[in-house]
Design a protein around this motif. Structure first.
Motif, PDB file in Angstrom:
ATOM      1  N   VAL A 113      40.870  27.232  56.959  1.00 57.10           N
ATOM      2  CA  VAL A 113      40.995  26.013  56.134  1.00 57.10           C
ATOM      3  C   VAL A 113      40.089  26.112  54.911  1.00 57.10           C
ATOM      4  N   ASP A 114      38.876  26.627  55.100  1.00 55.57           N
ATOM      5  CA  ASP A 114      37.948  26.806  53.977  1.00 55.57           C
ATOM      6  C   ASP A 114      38.550  27.698  52.896  1.00 55.57           C
ATOM      7  N   ALA A 115      39.367  28.668  53.312  1.00 51.78           N
ATOM      8  CA  ALA A 115      39.972  29.610  52.371  1.00 51.78           C
ATOM      9  C   ALA A 115      41.331  29.132  51.864  1.00 51.78           C
ATOM     10  N   GLY A 116      41.735  27.946  52.283  1.00 54.26           N
ATOM     11  CA  GLY A 116      42.989  27.391  51.796  1.00 54.26           C
ATOM     12  C   GLY A 116      44.222  27.855  52.537  1.00 54.26           C
ATOM     13  N   THR A 117      44.035  28.350  53.767  1.00 58.30           N
ATOM     14  CA  THR A 117      45.188  28.769  54.550  1.00 58.30           C
ATOM     15  C   THR A 117      45.029  28.251  55.977  1.00 58.30           C
ATOM     16  N   ILE A 118      45.759  28.810  56.921  1.00 58.25           N
ATOM     17  CA  ILE A 118      45.722  28.328  58.296  1.00 58.25           C
ATOM     18  C   ILE A 118      45.626  29.487  59.270  1.00 58.25           C
ATOM     19  N   ALA A 119      45.176  29.160  60.480  1.00 60.59           N
ATOM     20  CA  ALA A 119      45.081  30.144  61.555  1.00 60.59           C
ATOM     21  C   ALA A 119      46.116  29.850  62.622  1.00 60.59           C
ATOM     22  N   LYS A 138      42.693  20.055  66.608  1.00 61.27           N
ATOM     23  CA  LYS A 138      42.500  18.594  66.558  1.00 61.27           C
ATOM     24  C   LYS A 138      41.452  18.212  65.524  1.00 61.27           C
ATOM     25  N   MET A 139      40.380  18.999  65.474  1.00 63.13           N
ATOM     26  CA  MET A 139      39.279  18.698  64.562  1.00 63.13           C
ATOM     27  C   MET A 139      39.730  18.726  63.107  1.00 63.13           C
ATOM     28  N   THR A 140      40.716  19.583  62.797  1.00 65.38           N
ATOM     29  CA  THR A 140      41.193  19.694  61.416  1.00 65.38           C
ATOM     30  C   THR A 140      42.449  18.860  61.169  1.00 65.38           C
ATOM     31  N   GLY A 141      42.824  18.034  62.127  1.00 66.96           N
ATOM     32  CA  GLY A 141      44.035  17.242  61.973  1.00 66.96           C
ATOM     33  C   GLY A 141      45.297  18.067  62.149  1.00 66.96           C
ATOM     34  N   GLY A 142      45.176  19.171  62.895  1.00 66.00           N
ATOM     35  CA  GLY A 142      46.343  19.996  63.194  1.00 66.00           C
ATOM     36  C   GLY A 142      46.600  21.116  62.215  1.00 66.00           C
ATOM     37  N   LYS A 143      45.600  21.512  61.444  1.00 69.05           N
ATOM     38  CA  LYS A 143      45.779  22.564  60.438  1.00 69.05           C
ATOM     39  C   LYS A 143      45.823  23.940  61.098  1.00 69.05           C
ATOM     40  N   GLY A 144      46.927  24.221  61.725  1.00 68.31           N
ATOM     41  CA  GLY A 144      47.076  25.511  62.380  1.00 68.31           C
ATOM     42  C   GLY A 144      48.337  25.554  63.223  1.00 68.31           C
ATOM     43  N   ILE A 145      48.579  26.701  63.835  1.00 66.92           N
ATOM     44  CA  ILE A 145      49.781  26.964  64.620  1.00 66.92           C
ATOM     45  C   ILE A 145      49.372  27.501  65.986  1.00 66.92           C
ATOM     46  N   ALA A 168      49.593  20.092  65.633  1.00 65.52           N
ATOM     47  CA  ALA A 168      49.848  21.438  65.103  1.00 65.52           C
ATOM     48  C   ALA A 168      51.028  21.450  64.137  1.00 65.52           C
ATOM     49  N   ILE A 169      50.953  22.332  63.154  1.00 65.00           N
ATOM     50  CA  ILE A 169      52.001  22.485  62.153  1.00 65.00           C
ATOM     51  C   ILE A 169      53.261  23.080  62.768  1.00 65.00           C
ATOM     52  N   ALA A 170      53.079  24.009  63.709  1.00 65.89           N
ATOM     53  CA  ALA A 170      54.198  24.700  64.355  1.00 65.89           C
ATOM     54  C   ALA A 170      53.709  25.278  65.669  1.00 65.89           C
ATOM     55  N   VAL A 171      54.654  25.728  66.490  1.00 67.29           N
ATOM     56  CA  VAL A 171      54.325  26.395  67.752  1.00 67.29           C
ATOM     57  C   VAL A 171      55.195  27.639  67.877  1.00 67.29           C
ATOM     58  N   GLY A 172      54.860  28.489  68.828  1.00 65.82           N
ATOM     59  CA  GLY A 172      55.681  29.664  69.039  1.00 65.82           C
ATOM     60  C   GLY A 172      55.252  30.458  70.247  1.00 65.82           C
ATOM     61  N   VAL A 173      55.974  31.538  70.493  1.00 62.49           N
ATOM     62  CA  VAL A 173      55.693  32.442  71.607  1.00 62.49           C
ATOM     63  C   VAL A 173      55.642  33.864  71.073  1.00 62.49           C
ATOM     64  N   ASP A 174      54.606  34.616  71.463  1.00 61.92           N
ATOM     65  CA  ASP A 174      54.563  36.034  71.075  1.00 61.92           C
ATOM     66  C   ASP A 174      55.241  36.854  72.181  1.00 61.92           C
TER      67      ASP A 174
END
Length: 339
Positions: A113-119, A138-145, A168-174
């Motif tokens: 988030v600090d770098a302007g992207t997501i994890a 949760k701490m970032t308001g869902g900024k991640g997948i 979360a922005i999205a979910v998935g399975v590897d």
């Protein structure tokens, strides 16, 4: 903090697990799974590195591109550049234990988030790893997948619900984690998914669904049929099956097959900003970055992760200027040559 300090710190703190080699080619760590290497003889990890190096960019300096556009949008989220943190867990048994899985989750989610992207947060046999990732989403308001291992569908859906609650922005399975040794060591079954399994998972949520671990056009087509929002062209960093093709070798064919119908992402040996440009030129919308992010967390915690990502962004900017590439959303194959 600069990248040299991050790498020097990580090298000292990861002794026996990762040598932070000058050229990260999978040779030193071959066979170290659990650990940081590729499975078996490590040939797939090595191939990821070698085949990416076989793609060269074309230098261009007679043009007017001086301020290339780096930002893009994925899943409704604006990113400062087309790179996200790959889903990785197992700080103790893969990275040497200098950071805990909770600390690693904190570093990647907040540092991204600090770098302007997501994890992307990951999943493993230790349930605390996934829960730690959810905590920081949760701490970032869902900024991640949230990316989940190919467990039984009921278990995956339980984890999807946690991601939904975290915003979360999205979910998935590897799905490429179907044969992971680490999951076997924890006594937790994972395996392939049928088309019907995949449809059930996609239909279980209103969030965009990502299938990570696709290496063939026909399976990419199945993901479209299942209704997935995106795929990640990936062989799990060469950590699951030896002697497979690399993502960079199959990406162009997969994009030709489904690139107009689904978001295509990719990963594999991204170490410099110019590597991102190579993947974009072959049709990926963005890349996932793994190993350098581990170095960032171990070598400098949250600030280290940000430093790594900002460094990649700066290198991508430079690469775009020196190839005459004006916009990350419009990179064509003329920017590269395969040798």
């Amino acid at each position: 903090m600069d990248i040299k300090l991050v790498r020097d710190n990580a090298r000292e703190r990861m002794k026996g697990f990762c040598a932070i080699c000058k050229e990260c080619n999978g040779v030193w760590c071959a066979g170290q799974v659990p650990g940081m290497g590729g499975t078996g003889s490590g040939e797939t990890f090595k191939r990821n590195h070698e085949k990416l190096k076989d793609v060269k960019v074309v230098l261009r300096t007679l043009h007017s591109v001086k301020e290339p556009k780096l930002d893009c949008e994925l899943f409704g989220e604006k990113l400062s550049f087309p790179a996200m943190v790959a889903p990785i867990t197992g700080a103790k048994f893969n990275m040497g234990g200098y950071v805990t899985d909770e600390e690693y989750s904190e570093d990647i989610v907040l540092g991204a988030v600090d770098a302007g992207t997501i994890a992307m947060i990951g999943d493993t046999g230790d349930h605390n790893c996934y829960d730690s990732g959810i905590k920081y989403l949760k701490m970032t308001g869902g900024k991640g997948i949230a990316i989940i291992k190919p467990r039984e569908n009921s278990e995956i859906i339980d984890r999807i619900r946690k991601a939904e609650e975290a915003g979360a922005i999205a979910v998935g399975v590897d799905v490429d984690g179907a044969g992971l040794i680490t999951m076997k060591l924890f006594g937790q079954p994972v395996g392939p998914k049928s088309l019907e399994d995949l449809k059930e998972l996609v239909n279980s949520t209103n969030l965009p669904f990502i299938v990570k671990g696709i290496l063939s056009p026909d399976e990419a087509r199945l993901c479209v049929e299942a209704g997935a929002a995106a795929i990640v062209v990936s062989n799990h960093g060469g950590r699951c099956l030896n002697e497979t093709l690399s993502a960079i070798e199959v990406l162009e064919d997969i994009v030709k097959e489904v690139g107009d119908e689904i978001i295509v992402l990719a990963d594999g040996s991204v170490r410099e900003g110019v590597d991102i440009l190579k993947y974009l030129a072959l049709g990926a919308k963005a890349v996932l970055v793994g190993r350098p992010i581990i170095w960032g967390s171990v070598g400098g915690r949250r600030e280290g992760v940000q430093t790594v990502l900002e460094g990649l962004k700066t290198q991508l900017f430079q690469s775009m200027i020196l190839t005459g590439t004006a916009d990350v959303n419009k990179v064509d194959i003329s920017r590269i040559r395969k040798v």
